[in-house]
Write a protein that holds these residues in place. Structure first.
Motif, mmCIF file in Angstrom:
data_model
loop_
_atom_site.group_PDB
_atom_site.id
_atom_site.type_symbol
_atom_site.label_atom_id
_atom_site.label_comp_id
_atom_site.label_asym_id
_atom_site.label_seq_id
_atom_site.Cartn_x
_atom_site.Cartn_y
_atom_site.Cartn_z
ATOM 1 N N ASP A 31 -140.693 20.381 -15.229
ATOM 2 C CA ASP A 31 -141.414 21.561 -15.694
ATOM 3 C C ASP A 31 -140.940 21.896 -17.110
ATOM 4 O O ASP A 31 -139.752 21.784 -17.427
ATOM 5 C CB ASP A 31 -141.156 22.751 -14.772
ATOM 6 N N VAL A 32 -141.870 22.313 -17.952
ATOM 7 C CA VAL A 32 -141.538 22.591 -19.347
ATOM 8 C C VAL A 32 -141.139 24.056 -19.495
ATOM 9 O O VAL A 32 -141.852 24.954 -19.055
ATOM 10 C CB VAL A 32 -142.732 22.280 -20.264
ATOM 11 N N ASP A 33 -140.006 24.264 -20.097
ATOM 12 C CA ASP A 33 -139.496 25.603 -20.380
ATOM 13 C C ASP A 33 -139.449 25.758 -21.896
ATOM 14 O O ASP A 33 -138.644 25.099 -22.578
ATOM 15 C CB ASP A 33 -138.104 25.764 -19.771
ATOM 16 N N LEU A 34 -140.319 26.600 -22.435
ATOM 17 C CA LEU A 34 -140.384 26.740 -23.886
ATOM 18 C C LEU A 34 -139.076 27.258 -24.468
ATOM 19 O O LEU A 34 -138.712 26.900 -25.598
ATOM 20 C CB LEU A 34 -141.539 27.664 -24.284
ATOM 21 N N GLU A 35 -138.355 28.068 -23.726
ATOM 22 C CA GLU A 35 -137.067 28.550 -24.227
ATOM 23 C C GLU A 35 -136.077 27.397 -24.343
ATOM 24 O O GLU A 35 -135.298 27.337 -25.299
ATOM 25 C CB GLU A 35 -136.517 29.646 -23.317
ATOM 26 N N ARG A 36 -136.122 26.474 -23.370
ATOM 27 C CA ARG A 36 -135.244 25.301 -23.447
ATOM 28 C C ARG A 36 -135.621 24.430 -24.641
ATOM 29 O O ARG A 36 -134.749 23.946 -25.372
ATOM 30 C CB ARG A 36 -135.341 24.492 -22.149
ATOM 31 N N LEU A 37 -136.921 24.243 -24.875
ATOM 32 C CA LEU A 37 -137.352 23.448 -26.026
ATOM 33 C C LEU A 37 -136.948 24.123 -27.329
ATOM 34 O O LEU A 37 -136.564 23.446 -28.291
ATOM 35 C CB LEU A 37 -138.868 23.242 -25.985
ATOM 36 N N ALA A 38 -137.031 25.437 -27.377
ATOM 37 C CA ALA A 38 -136.601 26.164 -28.568
ATOM 38 C C ALA A 38 -135.122 25.936 -28.828
ATOM 39 O O ALA A 38 -134.686 25.787 -29.975
ATOM 40 C CB ALA A 38 -136.894 27.651 -28.409
ATOM 41 N N GLN A 39 -134.313 25.881 -27.749
ATOM 42 C CA GLN A 39 -132.884 25.605 -27.902
ATOM 43 C C GLN A 39 -132.662 24.199 -28.444
ATOM 44 O O GLN A 39 -131.813 23.990 -29.320
ATOM 45 C CB GLN A 39 -132.181 25.762 -26.555
ATOM 46 N N VAL A 40 -133.438 23.229 -27.918
ATOM 47 C CA VAL A 40 -133.315 21.846 -28.395
ATOM 48 C C VAL A 40 -133.596 21.780 -29.897
ATOM 49 O O VAL A 40 -132.934 21.048 -30.642
ATOM 50 C CB VAL A 40 -134.276 20.924 -27.618
ATOM 51 N N ALA A 41 -134.595 22.563 -30.344
ATOM 52 C CA ALA A 41 -134.981 22.547 -31.759
ATOM 53 C C ALA A 41 -134.176 23.521 -32.609
ATOM 54 O O ALA A 41 -134.343 23.546 -33.834
ATOM 55 C CB ALA A 41 -136.465 22.894 -31.877
ATOM 56 N N CYS A 42 -133.328 24.325 -31.973
ATOM 57 C CA CYS A 42 -132.561 25.354 -32.694
ATOM 58 C C CYS A 42 -133.498 26.332 -33.421
ATOM 59 O O CYS A 42 -133.278 26.682 -34.581
ATOM 60 C CB CYS A 42 -131.562 24.734 -33.663
ATOM 61 N N PHE A 43 -134.556 26.737 -32.721
ATOM 62 C CA PHE A 43 -135.473 27.752 -33.217
ATOM 63 C C PHE A 43 -135.392 28.983 -32.329
ATOM 64 O O PHE A 43 -135.070 28.882 -31.131
ATOM 65 C CB PHE A 43 -136.929 27.250 -33.181
ATOM 66 N N SER A 44 -135.732 30.117 -32.879
ATOM 67 C CA SER A 44 -135.918 31.306 -32.066
ATOM 68 C C SER A 44 -137.087 31.073 -31.128
ATOM 69 O O SER A 44 -138.131 30.546 -31.542
ATOM 70 C CB SER A 44 -136.208 32.519 -32.952
ATOM 71 N N PRO A 45 -136.963 31.452 -29.846
ATOM 72 C CA PRO A 45 -138.092 31.286 -28.921
ATOM 73 C C PRO A 45 -139.319 32.084 -29.337
ATOM 74 O O PRO A 45 -140.432 31.779 -28.911
ATOM 75 C CB PRO A 45 -137.531 31.769 -27.574
ATOM 76 N N PHE A 46 -139.144 33.086 -30.184
ATOM 77 C CA PHE A 46 -140.275 33.877 -30.661
ATOM 78 C C PHE A 46 -141.155 33.090 -31.626
ATOM 79 O O PHE A 46 -142.334 33.398 -31.794
ATOM 80 C CB PHE A 46 -139.786 35.157 -31.352
ATOM 81 N N HIS A 47 -140.589 32.084 -32.273
ATOM 82 C CA HIS A 47 -141.317 31.373 -33.334
ATOM 83 C C HIS A 47 -141.496 29.877 -33.053
ATOM 84 O O HIS A 47 -142.286 29.223 -33.736
ATOM 85 C CB HIS A 47 -140.586 31.528 -34.666
ATOM 86 N N PHE A 48 -140.761 29.344 -32.073
ATOM 87 C CA PHE A 48 -140.763 27.899 -31.853
ATOM 88 C C PHE A 48 -142.164 27.331 -31.696
ATOM 89 O O PHE A 48 -142.535 26.357 -32.360
ATOM 90 C CB PHE A 48 -139.918 27.539 -30.620
ATOM 91 N N HIS A 49 -142.966 27.921 -30.812
ATOM 92 C CA HIS A 49 -144.242 27.295 -30.484
ATOM 93 C C HIS A 49 -145.201 27.315 -31.659
ATOM 94 O O HIS A 49 -145.969 26.363 -31.873
ATOM 95 C CB HIS A 49 -144.872 27.969 -29.271
ATOM 96 N N ARG A 50 -145.165 28.356 -32.481
ATOM 97 C CA ARG A 50 -146.036 28.400 -33.662
ATOM 98 C C ARG A 50 -145.639 27.326 -34.674
ATOM 99 O O ARG A 50 -146.491 26.695 -35.297
ATOM 100 C CB ARG A 50 -145.992 29.785 -34.297
ATOM 101 N N VAL A 51 -144.314 27.135 -34.851
ATOM 102 C CA VAL A 51 -143.846 26.084 -35.762
ATOM 103 C C VAL A 51 -144.241 24.714 -35.221
ATOM 104 O O VAL A 51 -144.722 23.847 -35.974
ATOM 105 C CB VAL A 51 -142.318 26.174 -35.954
ATOM 106 N N TYR A 52 -144.056 24.511 -33.926
ATOM 107 C CA TYR A 52 -144.412 23.224 -33.313
ATOM 108 C C TYR A 52 -145.893 22.923 -33.549
ATOM 109 O O TYR A 52 -146.261 21.816 -33.984
ATOM 110 C CB TYR A 52 -144.117 23.273 -31.815
ATOM 111 N N ARG A 53 -146.757 23.884 -33.288
ATOM 112 C CA ARG A 53 -148.194 23.671 -33.436
ATOM 113 C C ARG A 53 -148.567 23.436 -34.897
ATOM 114 O O ARG A 53 -149.440 22.606 -35.212
ATOM 115 C CB ARG A 53 -148.959 24.865 -32.879
ATOM 116 N N ALA A 54 -147.886 24.125 -35.821
ATOM 117 C CA ALA A 54 -148.186 23.952 -37.241
ATOM 118 C C ALA A 54 -147.846 22.545 -37.718
ATOM 119 O O ALA A 54 -148.570 21.955 -38.519
ATOM 120 C CB ALA A 54 -147.419 24.990 -38.059
ATOM 121 N N VAL A 55 -146.728 21.993 -37.230
ATOM 122 C CA VAL A 55 -146.290 20.668 -37.663
ATOM 123 C C VAL A 55 -147.029 19.564 -36.908
ATOM 124 O O VAL A 55 -147.476 18.580 -37.494
ATOM 125 C CB VAL A 55 -144.761 20.506 -37.489
#
Length: 278
Positions: A31-55
């Motif tokens: 199961d995908v946990d966006l907070e865990r992915l944000a930790q992997v990327a060292c991004f704030s969970p508030f901004h991780f998904h927007r940065v991911y989608r932009a790139v």
């Protein structure tokens, strides 16, 4: 034009999202946990998904769906496990939901896809002999099942985007060095490749190499990447032997002509290039 500071930031983003893509490829069944992915990327969970989608040009959910459906297509071709098990492995709670998603991407429901792909009949391939100039590429090595090279392309693309080298003239290639019929799956070697300018500097496990120039016999394949082996079989069995041609040095090359993130798998266009002796 991107400022030097902006370029460094974008490159840093690419390196951090590279870790996310590697994590997703290694955890397709989780199961995908966006907070865990944000930790992997060292991004704030508030901004991780927007940065991911932009790139990446797609959401995390879309990346996972594409990866899992590609694996499901390979499962349908490579073994006889029941479709409900293929659906469960792809993350779908019901066979009906899996069938809808698979039909949308691959142009046929899973059972029909399995039947038609395993009994494809004669494909209307046409060989074009052409001379290809050498091209400078950044490459990422993948060792193992050829069907698993997709995440290497995702990682390489994220790096290329972050370095600002992706544009209208950018081309994507795959190089496959070994014959799956004669090489253990765990030892198969392949390379994801993207064209880069002369001043591109490699880093980490990315290398700079080139697509060899020379004469090739090229065929266009329309359909899922999971079926590209059909083009190889036809090139060697129906064309090379029939025409009395002799293959040249070096491996075959695949070029991917449209974007798998925005194109249904049934409409993907890929060329297979067989090197020819002059």
């Amino acid at each position: 034009m991107t400022s030097p500071v902006g370029a460094r930031t974008l490159e840093d983003y690419g390196q951090r999202l590279d870790r996310v893509l590697a994590y997703l490829a290694d955890h397709l069944d989780a199961d995908v946990d966006l907070e865990r992915l944000a930790q992997v990327a060292c991004f704030s969970p508030f901004h991780f998904h927007r940065v991911y989608r932009a790139v990446q040009g797609e959401t995390v959910a879309e990346t996972l769906r594409r990866m899992r459906l590609h694996r499901a297509a390979c499962d349908l071709l490579e073994d006889e496990r029941p479709i409900e098990r293929v659906a469960a492995r792809a993350g779908y709670g019901s066979q009906a939901a899996f069938t809808r998603a698979f039909r949308s991407a691959y142009g046929a429901p899973p059972a029909a896809y399995r039947t038609s792909a395993l009994s494809p009949g004669e494909r209307p391939y046409v060989v074009e002999a052409r001379t290809i100039p050498a091209m400078r590429v950044a490459t990422l090595l993948h060792v193992g099942d050829y069907a698993g090279i997709g995440p290497a392309f995702d990682r390489l693309n994220a790096l290329a985007v972050s370095r600002g080298v992706v544009g209208p003239s950018t081309r994507y290639f795959g190089i496959f060095h070994d014959d799956p019929a004669g090489t253990p799956m765990e030892a198969l070697r392949s390379q994801a490749c993207v064209t880069v300018p002369d001043d591109f500097v490699a880093e980490g496990d990315v290398r700079v190499s080139s697509i060899a120039g020379g004469r090739y016999g090229a065929v266009l394949h329309i359909g899922p990447y999971a079926e590209l082996h059909r083009a190889y079989e036809w090139l060697y069995r129906e064309w090379l032997l029939r025409e009395g041609r002799e293959p040249g040095e070096g491996p075959c090359v695949e070029e991917y002509l449209n974007d798998p993130r925005t194109t249904p798998a049934s409409e993907l266009r890929s060329e297979v290039w067989l090197p020819l002796r002059a």
